[in-house]
Write a protein that holds these residues in place. Structure first.
Motif, PDB file in Angstrom:
ATOM      1  N   ALA A  97       0.827  -1.206   0.000  1.00 28.85           N
ATOM      2  CA  ALA A  97       0.000   0.000   0.000  1.00 28.85           C
ATOM      3  C   ALA A  97       0.862   1.258   0.000  1.00 28.85           C
ATOM      4  CB  ALA A  97      -0.932  -0.004   1.213  1.00 28.85           C
ATOM      5  N   ALA A  98       1.941   1.235   0.769  1.00 26.89           N
ATOM      6  CA  ALA A  98       2.844   2.389   0.817  1.00 26.89           C
ATOM      7  C   ALA A  98       3.503   2.609  -0.544  1.00 26.89           C
ATOM      8  CB  ALA A  98       3.903   2.186   1.895  1.00 26.89           C
ATOM      9  N   ALA A  99       3.881   1.522  -1.206  1.00 26.80           N
ATOM     10  CA  ALA A  99       4.503   1.641  -2.524  1.00 26.80           C
ATOM     11  C   ALA A  99       3.525   2.209  -3.537  1.00 26.80           C
ATOM     12  CB  ALA A  99       5.008   0.275  -2.984  1.00 26.80           C
ATOM     13  N   ILE A 100       2.288   1.725  -3.500  1.00 26.12           N
ATOM     14  CA  ILE A 100       1.280   2.220  -4.437  1.00 26.12           C
ATOM     15  C   ILE A 100       1.031   3.705  -4.229  1.00 26.12           C
ATOM     16  CG2 ILE A 100      -1.169   2.098  -5.046  1.00 26.12           C
ATOM     17  CD1 ILE A 100      -0.979  -0.939  -4.473  1.00 26.12           C
ATOM     18  N   ARG A 101       0.878   4.112  -2.965  1.00 26.02           N
ATOM     19  CA  ARG A 101       0.630   5.536  -2.687  1.00 26.02           C
ATOM     20  C   ARG A 101       1.811   6.403  -3.092  1.00 26.02           C
ATOM     21  NH1 ARG A 101      -1.810   3.406   2.034  1.00 26.02           N
ATOM     22  NH2 ARG A 101       0.109   3.732   3.234  1.00 26.02           N
ATOM     23  N   SER A 102       3.020   5.965  -2.755  1.00 25.38           N
ATOM     24  CA  SER A 102       4.189   6.805  -3.033  1.00 25.38           C
ATOM     25  C   SER A 102       4.458   6.925  -4.527  1.00 25.38           C
ATOM     26  CB  SER A 102       5.423   6.261  -2.319  1.00 25.38           C
ATOM     27  OG  SER A 102       5.749   4.964  -2.771  1.00 25.38           O
ATOM     28  N   LEU A 103       4.178   5.869  -5.297  1.00 23.29           N
ATOM     29  CA  LEU A 103       4.429   5.902  -6.729  1.00 23.29           C
ATOM     30  C   LEU A 103       3.266   6.494  -7.516  1.00 23.29           C
ATOM     31  CD1 LEU A 103       6.147   2.435  -7.090  1.00 23.29           C
ATOM     32  CD2 LEU A 103       7.221   4.641  -7.530  1.00 23.29           C
ATOM     33  N   THR A 104       2.041   6.284  -7.030  1.00 20.95           N
ATOM     34  CA  THR A 104       0.868   6.769  -7.751  1.00 20.95           C
ATOM     35  C   THR A 104       0.605   8.245  -7.494  1.00 20.95           C
ATOM     36  OG1 THR A 104      -0.126   4.577  -7.586  1.00 20.95           O
ATOM     37  CG2 THR A 104      -1.585   6.390  -8.172  1.00 20.95           C
ATOM     38  N   LEU A 105       0.823   8.677  -6.246  1.00 23.31           N
ATOM     39  CA  LEU A 105       0.493  10.049  -5.869  1.00 23.31           C
ATOM     40  C   LEU A 105       1.705  10.973  -5.908  1.00 23.31           C
ATOM     41  CD1 LEU A 105      -1.822   9.261  -2.817  1.00 23.31           C
ATOM     42  CD2 LEU A 105      -2.460   9.624  -5.208  1.00 23.31           C
ATOM     43  N   GLY A 106       2.830  10.480  -6.361  1.00 22.66           N
ATOM     44  CA  GLY A 106       4.048  11.281  -6.306  1.00 22.66           C
ATOM     45  C   GLY A 106       4.424  11.897  -7.633  1.00 22.66           C
ATOM     46  N   ASP A 107       5.280  11.215  -8.383  1.00 20.00           N
ATOM     47  CA  ASP A 107       5.815  11.780  -9.611  1.00 20.00           C
ATOM     48  C   ASP A 107       4.726  12.024 -10.652  1.00 20.00           C
ATOM     49  OD1 ASP A 107       8.410  11.620  -8.606  1.00 20.00           O
ATOM     50  OD2 ASP A 107       8.629   9.547  -9.287  1.00 20.00           O
ATOM     51  N   SER A 108       4.876  13.114 -11.394  1.00 15.73           N
ATOM     52  CA  SER A 108       3.987  13.391 -12.511  1.00 15.73           C
ATOM     53  C   SER A 108       4.326  12.440 -13.649  1.00 15.73           C
ATOM     54  CB  SER A 108       4.179  14.831 -12.979  1.00 15.73           C
ATOM     55  OG  SER A 108       5.484  14.993 -13.529  1.00 15.73           O
ATOM     56  N   PRO A 109       3.403  12.266 -14.613  1.00 15.05           N
ATOM     57  CA  PRO A 109       3.732  11.418 -15.768  1.00 15.05           C
ATOM     58  C   PRO A 109       5.013  11.866 -16.474  1.00 15.05           C
ATOM     59  CG  PRO A 109       1.384  11.896 -15.723  1.00 15.05           C
ATOM     60  CD  PRO A 109       2.005  12.725 -14.641  1.00 15.05           C
ATOM     61  N   GLU A 110       5.238  13.176 -16.529  1.00 11.97           N
ATOM     62  CA  GLU A 110       6.455  13.686 -17.166  1.00 11.97           C
ATOM     63  C   GLU A 110       7.698  13.259 -16.391  1.00 11.97           C
ATOM     64  OE1 GLU A 110       8.518  17.912 -18.541  1.00 11.97           O
ATOM     65  OE2 GLU A 110       6.639  17.913 -17.408  1.00 11.97           O
ATOM     66  N   ASP A 111       7.636  13.359 -15.055  1.00  4.99           N
ATOM     67  CA  ASP A 111       8.777  12.940 -14.236  1.00  4.99           C
ATOM     68  C   ASP A 111       9.034  11.446 -14.368  1.00  4.99           C
ATOM     69  OD1 ASP A 111       9.328  15.467 -13.362  1.00  4.99           O
ATOM     70  OD2 ASP A 111       8.532  15.194 -11.341  1.00  4.99           O
ATOM     71  N   LEU A 112       7.957  10.657 -14.465  1.00  3.18           N
ATOM     72  CA  LEU A 112       8.131   9.215 -14.622  1.00  3.18           C
ATOM     73  C   LEU A 112       8.839   8.883 -15.932  1.00  3.18           C
ATOM     74  CD1 LEU A 112       4.764   7.733 -13.294  1.00  3.18           C
ATOM     75  CD2 LEU A 112       7.042   7.413 -12.313  1.00  3.18           C
ATOM     76  N   GLU A 113       8.474   9.584 -17.001  1.00  3.55           N
ATOM     77  CA  GLU A 113       9.115   9.317 -18.284  1.00  3.55           C
ATOM     78  C   GLU A 113      10.573   9.772 -18.274  1.00  3.55           C
ATOM     79  OE1 GLU A 113       8.098   7.419 -20.821  1.00  3.55           O
ATOM     80  OE2 GLU A 113       6.573   6.976 -19.324  1.00  3.55           O
ATOM     81  N   ILE A 114      10.850  10.894 -17.612  1.00  6.47           N
ATOM     82  CA  ILE A 114      12.234  11.332 -17.483  1.00  6.47           C
ATOM     83  C   ILE A 114      13.036  10.298 -16.703  1.00  6.47           C
ATOM     84  CG2 ILE A 114      13.746  13.068 -16.443  1.00  6.47           C
ATOM     85  CD1 ILE A 114      11.587  15.149 -17.031  1.00  6.47           C
ATOM     86  N   THR A 115      12.444   9.791 -15.621  1.00  4.34           N
ATOM     87  CA  THR A 115      13.119   8.774 -14.808  1.00  4.34           C
ATOM     88  C   THR A 115      13.353   7.511 -15.613  1.00  4.34           C
ATOM     89  OG1 THR A 115      12.123   9.638 -12.773  1.00  4.34           O
ATOM     90  CG2 THR A 115      12.944   7.368 -12.714  1.00  4.34           C
ATOM     91  N   ARG A 116      12.359   7.132 -16.404  1.00  9.21           N
ATOM     92  CA  ARG A 116      12.518   5.932 -17.240  1.00  9.21           C
ATOM     93  C   ARG A 116      13.689   6.100 -18.203  1.00  9.21           C
ATOM     94  NH1 ARG A 116       7.357   3.515 -20.106  1.00  9.21           N
ATOM     95  NH2 ARG A 116       7.695   1.614 -18.917  1.00  9.21           N
ATOM     96  N   GLY A 117      13.769   7.246 -18.867  1.00 12.88           N
ATOM     97  CA  GLY A 117      14.877   7.495 -19.784  1.00 12.88           C
ATOM     98  C   GLY A 117      16.220   7.476 -19.084  1.00 12.88           C
ATOM     99  N   LEU A 118      16.247   8.011 -17.856  1.00 19.51           N
ATOM    100  CA  LEU A 118      17.494   8.038 -17.095  1.00 19.51           C
ATOM    101  C   LEU A 118      17.927   6.627 -16.705  1.00 19.51           C
ATOM    102  CD1 LEU A 118      19.593   9.929 -15.809  1.00 19.51           C
ATOM    103  CD2 LEU A 118      18.177   9.960 -13.757  1.00 19.51           C
ATOM    104  N   LEU A 119      16.985   5.793 -16.274  1.00 22.86           N
ATOM    105  CA  LEU A 119      17.319   4.419 -15.903  1.00 22.86           C
ATOM    106  C   LEU A 119      17.754   3.614 -17.119  1.00 22.86           C
ATOM    107  CD1 LEU A 119      14.520   3.602 -13.295  1.00 22.86           C
ATOM    108  CD2 LEU A 119      16.920   4.149 -12.864  1.00 22.86           C
ATOM    109  N   GLN A 120      17.207   3.918 -18.282  1.00 26.08           N
ATOM    110  CA  GLN A 120      17.662   3.250 -19.496  1.00 26.08           C
ATOM    111  C   GLN A 120      19.092   3.661 -19.833  1.00 26.08           C
ATOM    112  OE1 GLN A 120      14.590   4.506 -22.208  1.00 26.08           O
ATOM    113  NE2 GLN A 120      13.264   2.752 -21.761  1.00 26.08           N
TER     114      GLN A 120
END
Length: 206
Positions: A97-120
């Motif tokens: 539940a903590a993981a879902i809340r922290s990931l769902t209610l935190g980063d914006s879709p734009e931040d998630l895509e930036i993070t994805r590109g960085l991890l790649q």
């Protein structure tokens, strides 16, 4: 009468502005690294595109690679705060539940895509990998400290350490799988879904 717990102090305007500036620098650095690789990006370029002077950039980051740390660490910090706020040793359901809340209610879709590109980009960049692993190790240590604080004195220290390692590891593996796939992973596409799936495979805290 017992003293009432103090309310968390609200950050000052100056502190909020510093935090926003640091995150804006992190977003800019992450985007540039994902697009060009760290070797082709300079600290001066990151500062310029973030709208700050180079001297200001170095107040927030020791190196150009360090600049991305706030973006990569934000989700872990939210997750740890959720665990600590529970006030008791978390169960598997609490971790999920903590993981879902922290990931769902935190980063914006734009931040998630930036993070994805960085991890790649991290796969071929030792400097970025070092920062990512450092963030994950620090999150594991912080989680272990929280679990110790929430546990009874007779709690098994081996179990607490193992729980912290497996929970933090599940999140790291899930985010890496999500980034590497660049799309849904076996029908489960969001970072939160993958974290829950990894935790259930490991039976965290059970």
């Amino acid at each position: 009468m017992s003293a009432q717990p103090l309310e968390p102090r609200r950050p000052s305007l100056a502190e909020r502005r510093k935090s926003e500036t640091r995150m804006e620098i992190a977003r800019t650095a992450a985007r540039l690294f994902a697009e060009h690789g760290t070797a082709e990006v300079t600290a001066d370029q990151i500062a310029s595109e973030s709208g700050v002077a180079l001297r200001t950039f170095y107040r927030y980051a020791r190196t150009k690679e360090d600049a991305v740390e706030p973006l990569l660490a934000a989700g872990a910090q939210r997750w740890l705060a959720e665990i600590a706020a529970g006030g008791r040793i978390p169960t598997s359901a609490d971790f999920e539940a903590a993981a879902i809340r922290s990931l769902t209610l935190g980063d914006s879709p734009e931040d998630l895509e930036i993070t994805r590109g960085l991890l790649q980009a991290m796969d071929s960049d030792p400097a970025l990998r070092a920062i990512w692993h450092r963030i994950n190790l620090e999150a594991e240590r912080d989680l272990h400290r929280i679990l110790v604080e929430l546990s009874a004195p007779q709690a098994d220290p081996f179990q607490l350490r193992l729980t912290a390692a497996s929970a933090a590891g599940a999140i790291r593996v899930a985010l890496e799988l999500w980034a590497a796939a660049d799309g849904p992973v076996e029908g489960i596409g969001s970072p939160a879904d993958l974290v829950v799936r990894c935790m259930r495979r490991l039976h965290v805290a059970e």
